[in-house]
Design a protein around this motif. Structure first.
Motif, mmCIF file in Angstrom:
data_model
loop_
_atom_site.group_PDB
_atom_site.id
_atom_site.type_symbol
_atom_site.label_atom_id
_atom_site.label_comp_id
_atom_site.label_asym_id
_atom_site.label_seq_id
_atom_site.Cartn_x
_atom_site.Cartn_y
_atom_site.Cartn_z
ATOM 1 N N GLU A 157 0.814 -1.218 0.000
ATOM 2 C CA GLU A 157 0.000 0.000 0.000
ATOM 3 C C GLU A 157 0.847 1.268 0.000
ATOM 4 O O GLU A 157 0.339 2.362 -0.274
ATOM 5 C CB GLU A 157 -0.947 -0.016 1.203
ATOM 6 C CG GLU A 157 -2.061 -1.059 1.072
ATOM 7 C CD GLU A 157 -2.805 -1.306 2.366
ATOM 8 O OE1 GLU A 157 -2.547 -0.550 3.342
ATOM 9 O OE2 GLU A 157 -3.615 -2.240 2.421
ATOM 10 N N GLN A 158 2.134 1.115 0.311
ATOM 11 C CA GLN A 158 3.055 2.249 0.221
ATOM 12 C C GLN A 158 3.568 2.440 -1.209
ATOM 13 O O GLN A 158 4.330 3.365 -1.475
ATOM 14 C CB GLN A 158 4.258 2.023 1.152
ATOM 15 C CG GLN A 158 3.943 2.075 2.628
ATOM 16 C CD GLN A 158 3.661 3.477 3.129
ATOM 17 O OE1 GLN A 158 4.105 4.459 2.538
ATOM 18 N NE2 GLN A 158 2.905 3.593 4.214
ATOM 19 N N GLY A 159 3.140 1.553 -2.108
ATOM 20 C CA GLY A 159 3.635 1.616 -3.474
ATOM 21 C C GLY A 159 4.949 0.898 -3.674
ATOM 22 O O GLY A 159 5.582 0.998 -4.727
ATOM 23 N N LEU A 160 5.383 0.149 -2.657
ATOM 24 C CA LEU A 160 6.632 -0.601 -2.732
ATOM 25 C C LEU A 160 6.425 -1.923 -3.465
ATOM 26 O O LEU A 160 5.459 -2.646 -3.204
ATOM 27 C CB LEU A 160 7.141 -0.913 -1.323
ATOM 28 C CG LEU A 160 7.834 0.199 -0.549
ATOM 29 C CD1 LEU A 160 7.897 -0.146 0.930
ATOM 30 C CD2 LEU A 160 9.242 0.414 -1.102
ATOM 31 N N ALA A 161 7.332 -2.242 -4.380
ATOM 32 C CA ALA A 161 7.385 -3.614 -4.888
ATOM 33 C C ALA A 161 7.857 -4.472 -3.719
ATOM 34 O O ALA A 161 8.934 -4.240 -3.164
ATOM 35 C CB ALA A 161 8.351 -3.704 -6.061
ATOM 36 N N THR A 162 7.057 -5.430 -3.329
ATOM 37 C CA THR A 162 7.294 -6.165 -2.082
ATOM 38 C C THR A 162 7.498 -7.645 -2.357
ATOM 39 O O THR A 162 6.751 -8.251 -3.119
ATOM 40 C CB THR A 162 6.106 -5.985 -1.119
ATOM 41 O OG1 THR A 162 5.894 -4.587 -0.895
ATOM 42 C CG2 THR A 162 6.366 -6.680 0.201
ATOM 43 N N ASP A 163 8.536 -8.193 -1.729
ATOM 44 C CA ASP A 163 8.804 -9.627 -1.816
ATOM 45 C C ASP A 163 8.815 -10.218 -0.419
ATOM 46 O O ASP A 163 9.414 -9.648 0.509
ATOM 47 C CB ASP A 163 10.163 -9.897 -2.472
ATOM 48 C CG ASP A 163 10.205 -9.444 -3.921
ATOM 49 O OD1 ASP A 163 9.190 -9.642 -4.615
ATOM 50 O OD2 ASP A 163 11.237 -8.893 -4.346
ATOM 51 N N VAL A 164 8.160 -11.352 -0.272
ATOM 52 C CA VAL A 164 8.221 -12.098 0.976
ATOM 53 C C VAL A 164 9.196 -13.244 0.774
ATOM 54 O O VAL A 164 9.000 -14.100 -0.100
ATOM 55 C CB VAL A 164 6.840 -12.641 1.389
ATOM 56 C CG1 VAL A 164 6.954 -13.412 2.697
ATOM 57 C CG2 VAL A 164 5.846 -11.493 1.531
ATOM 58 N N ALA A 165 10.264 -13.255 1.564
ATOM 59 C CA ALA A 165 11.273 -14.304 1.472
ATOM 60 C C ALA A 165 10.924 -15.409 2.464
ATOM 61 O O ALA A 165 10.759 -15.155 3.653
ATOM 62 C CB ALA A 165 12.658 -13.737 1.777
ATOM 63 N N GLU A 219 0.643 -13.075 -3.187
ATOM 64 C CA GLU A 219 0.143 -12.607 -4.482
ATOM 65 C C GLU A 219 -1.164 -11.827 -4.321
ATOM 66 O O GLU A 219 -1.385 -10.824 -5.002
ATOM 67 C CB GLU A 219 -0.064 -13.792 -5.422
ATOM 68 C CG GLU A 219 -0.480 -13.394 -6.826
ATOM 69 C CD GLU A 219 -0.645 -14.590 -7.746
ATOM 70 O OE1 GLU A 219 -0.941 -14.372 -8.938
ATOM 71 O OE2 GLU A 219 -0.494 -15.734 -7.278
ATOM 72 N N ALA A 220 -2.007 -12.281 -3.395
ATOM 73 C CA ALA A 220 -3.279 -11.591 -3.154
ATOM 74 C C ALA A 220 -3.057 -10.169 -2.665
ATOM 75 O O ALA A 220 -3.898 -9.286 -2.872
ATOM 76 C CB ALA A 220 -4.117 -12.371 -2.140
ATOM 77 N N ALA A 221 -1.924 -9.929 -1.996
ATOM 78 C CA ALA A 221 -1.593 -8.582 -1.506
ATOM 79 C C ALA A 221 -0.772 -7.799 -2.514
ATOM 80 O O ALA A 221 -0.339 -6.679 -2.222
ATOM 81 C CB ALA A 221 -0.845 -8.690 -0.183
ATOM 82 N N GLY A 222 -0.514 -8.385 -3.681
ATOM 83 C CA GLY A 222 0.270 -7.698 -4.697
ATOM 84 C C GLY A 222 1.762 -7.849 -4.530
ATOM 85 O O GLY A 222 2.538 -7.058 -5.079
ATOM 86 N N ALA A 223 2.186 -8.871 -3.781
ATOM 87 C CA ALA A 223 3.613 -9.100 -3.519
ATOM 88 C C ALA A 223 4.106 -10.346 -4.238
ATOM 89 O O ALA A 223 3.320 -11.165 -4.724
ATOM 90 C CB ALA A 223 3.863 -9.230 -2.018
ATOM 91 N N GLY A 224 5.413 -10.483 -4.293
ATOM 92 C CA GLY A 224 6.043 -11.657 -4.882
ATOM 93 C C GLY A 224 6.692 -12.512 -3.818
ATOM 94 O O GLY A 224 6.710 -12.172 -2.638
ATOM 95 N N ILE A 225 7.237 -13.641 -4.257
ATOM 96 C CA ILE A 225 7.876 -14.582 -3.345
ATOM 97 C C ILE A 225 9.335 -14.786 -3.741
ATOM 98 O O ILE A 225 9.670 -14.913 -4.922
ATOM 99 C CB ILE A 225 7.149 -15.945 -3.357
ATOM 100 C CG1 ILE A 225 5.843 -15.855 -2.580
ATOM 101 C CG2 ILE A 225 8.026 -17.053 -2.765
ATOM 102 C CD1 ILE A 225 5.996 -15.847 -1.069
ATOM 103 N N LYS A 226 10.186 -14.801 -2.733
ATOM 104 C CA LYS A 226 11.591 -15.173 -2.886
ATOM 105 C C LYS A 226 11.813 -16.410 -2.024
ATOM 106 O O LYS A 226 11.503 -16.393 -0.826
ATOM 107 C CB LYS A 226 12.497 -14.024 -2.434
ATOM 108 C CG LYS A 226 13.985 -14.281 -2.605
ATOM 109 C CD LYS A 226 14.799 -13.052 -2.220
ATOM 110 C CE LYS A 226 16.288 -13.268 -2.454
ATOM 111 N NZ LYS A 226 17.076 -12.064 -2.083
#
Length: 356
Positions: free
Chosen positions: A166-174, A206-213
């Motif tokens: 929501e901050q506009g950050l491309a976000t990855d969950v490792a 993915e539902a939150a708009g994030a990717g996975i590492k």
């Protein structure tokens, strides 16, 4: 770290025998840490889906991984760096963030587009980093390009990840998956979740708009060198279906771990750097960025070859991380590669090392 003990959340997970041994080993830790200072912070370069970026890596000092406090993973000693008492206040956590920003200001010409935040456990576990602190940290780095936060699958929820997206950050969950093979993760690493839980976490991200590492572990205890290499090759290809980046971590021998106990008794050797190169070269065509950062390379307790070629192979690995070009490994060679080949062919069962 305060006295290790299982709590309701951890009971019935993993192998009780592993956990009982690990709690005894971890209780030997005596060093104490300041909750107002981060465990570590450094600047580097990383390969991201958007290209190579300067990164600021932060390891926050928290109350420690709840799974490790119950016993935990056979190779992980990071919980020994956690603070006494099991929790850190919001004010102390923000002091740590400010110390990291100061480090960046003093050592970088500009702000790092990539922020990577780790703890000795799970950043998204609200017992380690509360919701208020998580939101404040997201806001602090809202002007950056991308952020990576690490967590066990249990805590990957769209609402928690949403603080960053929501901050506009491309976000990855490792996620520290370690291996795509459930049996190896359970029996060799003593991690309680299954591959299906990793898939579920990737869907929540993915539902939150994030990717996975995905973080994988090369050569946990009780595997031979060839078994470990084969497991990594399979795991990387399977993880590439769900993660845009796969980071393979060669095991190093950390204090207050079961691996340390095995190493001391001659029952464990960290992986060869040739094994790292072999895996990276063989999976260069996987549908993901595949990288590795061998910690402690060239030392007896870290991934190593013969001592003569370690730095050259490490440079080739770093070069591959940035360029994803497997031909870099054609440019390094050493006589000890024949010894590694013999180990790969002849080392069998129970991981009794054939060569140091």
């Amino acid at each position: 770290m305060s006295k290790p003990s299982p709590e309701v959340y951890e009971q019935g997970r993993g192998m009780d025998a592993h956990n009982q041994v690990m709690r005894g080993i971890r209780a030997e830790k005596e060093k104490h840490y300041d909750p107002h200072e981060p465990t570590r912070v450094w600047l580097d370069e990383d390969n991201t889906p958007d290209g190579i970026r300067q990164s600021l890596t932060i390891i926050l000092n928290t109350g420690g991984c709840r799974w490790a406090r119950a016993g935990g993973c056979t190779m992980c000693g990071y919980v020994a760096e956690s603070v006494e008492g099991g929790s850190v206040s919001h004010e102390a956590l923000m002091d740590q963030i400010e110390a990291c920003l100061k480090h960046e200001r003093e050592n970088a010409d500009e702000k790092s587009p990539l922020i990577k935040i780790y703890t000795s456990g799970s950043f998204l576990d609200e017992r380690e980093v509360g919701a208020h602190s998580r939101a404040a940290i997201a806001e602090t780095f809202g002007d950056r390009e991308r952020i990576v936060v690490e967590s066990l699958p249990d805590f990957v929820e769209a609402e928690r990840v949403g603080d960053f997206t929501e901050q506009g950050l491309a976000t990855d969950v490792a996620v520290g998956l370690e291996t795509a093979t459930d049996r190896v993760r359970r029996d060799c690493v003593n991690k309680y979740f299954d591959f299906a839980d990793f898939v579920e976490a990737s869907e929540a991200a993915e539902a939150a708009g994030a990717g996975i590492k995905a973080y994988l572990l090369l050569k946990p205890p009780f595997l031979s060198e060839s078994e470990a290499v084969d497991d990594m090759k399979r795991s990387i290809r399977r993880c590439a279906e769900y993660a845009h980046t796969v980071s393979m971590n060669p095991t190093n021998v950390q204090r207050y771990t079961m691996v340390d106990e095995l190493y001391f008794r001659g029952g464990y050797r960290p992986p060869w750097l040739w094994s790292v190169a072999d895996v990276l070269e063989s999976t260069a065509d996987a549908d993901a960025i595949v990288v590795s950062d061998p910690v402690g390379h060239g030392s007896d307790r870290g991934p190593h070859n013969c001592g003569e070629c370690d730095d050259r192979v490490q440079r080739a690995i770093k070069d591959f991380d940035l360029r994803q070009d497997p031909s870099v490994f054609e440019q390094v060679s050493c006589e000890c590669e024949a010894t590694w080949g013999a180990v790969m062919e002849r080392e069998k069962g129970y991981n009794m090392p054939l060569a140091r």
